[in-house]
Structure formats: structure tokens, C-alpha cells
Design an enzyme around this catalytic site. Structure first.
Site, PDB file in Angstrom:
ATOM      1  N   ASP A  75      -7.869  -2.339  -4.669  1.00 32.76           N
ATOM      2  CA  ASP A  75      -6.450  -2.230  -4.333  1.00 32.76           C
ATOM      3  C   ASP A  75      -6.298  -0.990  -3.464  1.00 32.76           C
ATOM      4  O   ASP A  75      -6.481   0.133  -3.925  1.00 32.76           O
ATOM      5  CB  ASP A  75      -5.635  -2.092  -5.622  1.00 32.76           C
ATOM      6  CG  ASP A  75      -4.157  -1.807  -5.355  1.00 32.76           C
ATOM      7  OD1 ASP A  75      -3.751  -1.745  -4.176  1.00 32.76           O
ATOM      8  OD2 ASP A  75      -3.412  -1.631  -6.334  1.00 32.76           O
ATOM      9  N   LYS A  91       3.156   1.434   3.312  1.00 31.83           N
ATOM     10  CA  LYS A  91       2.991   2.877   3.235  1.00 31.83           C
ATOM     11  C   LYS A  91       2.352   3.508   4.468  1.00 31.83           C
ATOM     12  O   LYS A  91       2.739   4.584   4.900  1.00 31.83           O
ATOM     13  CB  LYS A  91       2.167   3.246   1.990  1.00 31.83           C
ATOM     14  CG  LYS A  91       2.852   2.878   0.683  1.00 31.83           C
ATOM     15  CD  LYS A  91       2.038   3.343  -0.509  1.00 31.83           C
ATOM     16  CE  LYS A  91       2.671   2.897  -1.829  1.00 31.83           C
ATOM     17  NZ  LYS A  91       3.988   3.473  -2.060  1.00 31.83           N
ATOM     18  N   TRP A 150      -2.203   2.432 -11.914  1.00 30.12           N
ATOM     19  CA  TRP A 150      -2.294   1.160 -11.200  1.00 30.12           C
ATOM     20  C   TRP A 150      -3.566   0.411 -11.569  1.00 30.12           C
ATOM     21  O   TRP A 150      -3.573  -0.819 -11.664  1.00 30.12           O
ATOM     22  CB  TRP A 150      -2.191   1.377  -9.695  1.00 30.12           C
ATOM     23  CG  TRP A 150      -0.838   1.857  -9.304  1.00 30.12           C
ATOM     24  CD1 TRP A 150      -0.488   3.107  -8.878  1.00 30.12           C
ATOM     25  CD2 TRP A 150       0.383   1.101  -9.355  1.00 30.12           C
ATOM     26  NE1 TRP A 150       0.871   3.176  -8.660  1.00 30.12           N
ATOM     27  CE2 TRP A 150       1.419   1.972  -8.942  1.00 30.12           C
ATOM     28  CE3 TRP A 150       0.701  -0.206  -9.716  1.00 30.12           C
ATOM     29  CZ2 TRP A 150       2.753   1.558  -8.874  1.00 30.12           C
ATOM     30  CZ3 TRP A 150       2.024  -0.620  -9.648  1.00 30.12           C
ATOM     31  CH2 TRP A 150       3.029   0.257  -9.225  1.00 30.12           C
TER      32      TRP A 150
END
Length: 262
Positions: free
Chosen positions: A85, A109, A13
């Protein structure tokens, strides 16, 4: 206008964020763990941080490779903004937001504050869940292996492999039979293979305990089978107990051991 963005790439990511930034500016990578398969996170102190950098970007938790920042250090240049992030560990623990210029995250999440009772309590629960899983891996005498360095192992995503890779497909198949009993789907990301347990806030301790019990049963039976095969025994069928599709009873183990000695 060109913004100087420096990226600390600790997984897939972080790498995607760097590539996306190239559409808007000229970012630079000041460190990447790709050559070591993203198993570690460097110290901020040892990084070559350009004093002209406007932003330093990190991915706080890498879901695919299972590495997580445990502490957030501020950039050397006080005018450089730390950007993070936090899509996969947002609300999993307390965070000093004053260290950041910007935190961004997807909320799907972990955002479950009403049911969790505060972030300090959430962190305690997450540490306990992760610890029993990592302990099961580390205490398996190499049958299971986690490639990530211990100080940066994620509390959210636990990647692991089996000593014998040809058993991984069997592990995943047998784990799938536990679906109705809240077994964690353990198949790893397609880019890295192996297994991965995602144990976000909503995963109860009982769910992790179920996975650990399955892992120990799977290891025990495979080791008994190997012992039997080394003695020339033939094992045709896998036992199935009332509580687990791969749960071995003492009677089953005894039968297999006796077949080795016959």
C-alpha cells in the site's frame, strides 16, 4: 480457496489491512510494532517467513505513526509476492517496481509529476524538507521529540511531541493563527495525539521553513517565560509581531529577561 497472506504491521494502516484481509482469507501477522507504539521497522532477514505464503503485505509509509520503508526487500520465497500500500508515498521517490507483485495507492496525496520534474528530483526535495524539520526537532534539546527510529523516519509525515504535553494545545492554537501564511496544520492524529506535519510533494520548502521558524520561536518564548516565572515575574500577554502570531522580537525577549532580574 484459502490464500496464505502474511502481514508486516508497522502502523495503523497495516493493521487495518490485516483486519480487512480476515474477511476473505486467513492472514497471519509475522511481525507487529504495536507493542512499541509503531516506532520501528524490522529487517526482512530476521522475519519468520512461511515458504507457503502466497503474499506478503506491507504499508510502505504509515501516515499516523510516521514510519516508512526506505528499502524494499524481496521475500525469502521467490514465489511469495510482495504487496504494498503506497497511498501516502506514491510518486515521492523512485521505486523498483520489479520487486512487487502489486502496488496499490490512492492518488490524492502526491501525484503531481508535471510540476515536479521527475522522481529523482522529487526525492531530493522531499529529503531536504524532511531533514530541516527533523533537525529542528533533534536540535531542540528535548523540547520537541520524534519517537520514530531515525533510519525509518518518514519523508511524508513527521510526528512529534513537546517535552511538556500541557503546551501542545497552546502550540496548536498559536500555529492555527498562521493559517493565512501557509502554516502546516500540526495537530496529530486523534489516535496518537501530539503533533504531525504532513509534508507531501505539494508542500513547498518555504512551508516547512515557516513551520520550523514558528517552532523555534515558540520554544524560545516558552523558555524565556519559564526563566521569568522561576524568578517570580508575571507575564500577562503573548507578543505578536508583524510576521508571526508567535514571533518574538529581541526587544520582547529583553523585556522579559529584565523582568526576571527586577
Amino acid at each position: 480457496m484459502i490464500w496464505w497472506i502474511f502481514n508486516l504491521v508497522t502502523g495503523s494502516w497495516g493493521d487495518k489491512a490485516f483486519k480487512e484481509a480476515q474477511n476473505f482469507c486467513k492472514p497471519s501477522v509475522i511481525w507487529s510494532g504495536k507493542s512499541e507504539k509503531y516506532t520501528k521497522i524490522p529487517s526482512f532477514d530476521g522475519l519468520d517467513q512461511n515458504p507457503d505464503a502466497k503474499y506478503l503485505h506491507i504499508c510502505a509509509n504509515e501516515t499516523i505513526h510516521g514510519v516508512e520503508f526506505k528499502n524494499y526487500r524481496t521475500p525469502k520465497n521467490k514465489d511469495t509476492l510482495l504487496i504494498a500500500d503506497m497511498s501516502s508515498n506514491f510518486c515521492s521517490k523512485p521505486v523498483d517496481v520489479s520487486k512487487f507483485g502489486l502496488i496499490y495507492a490512492g492518488a490524492q496525496k502526491n501525484v503531481d509529476l508535471l510540476a515536479q520534474g521527475g522522481l529523482k528530483e522529487v526525492k531530493k526535495k522531499n529529503i531536504k524538507k524532511a531533514q530541516i524539520l527533523y533537525d529542528a526537532i533533534d536540535e531542540s534539546n528535548g523540547f520537541y521529540r520524534c519517537p520514530v527510529e531515525k533510519p525509518v523516519r518518514s519523508l511524508m509525515n513527521v510526528p512529534f511531541t513537546l517535552e511538556k504535553s500541557d503546551l501542545e494545545a497552546e502550540f496548536i492554537k498559536e500555529a492555527a493563527k498562521e493559517k493565512n501564511q501557509k502554516m502546516i496544520q500540526p495537530k496529530g492524529h486523534i489516535s496518537v495525539g501530539g503533533m504531525r506535519a504532513s509534508i507531501y510533494n505539494a508542500m513547498p520548502l518555504a512551508g516547512v521553513e515557516k513551520l520550523v521558524a514558528f517552532m523555534k520561536d515558540f520554544q524560545r518564548l516558552e523558555q524565556v517565560k519559564m526563566s521569568a516565572w522561576s524568578q517570580g515575574a508575571v507575564i500577562r500577554d503573548r507578543p505578536s509581531g508583524s510576521g508571526s502570531g508567535y514571533r518574538t522580537s529581541q526587544k520582547t525577549v529583553a523585556i522579559l529577561v529584565l523582568s526576571c532580574l527586577a
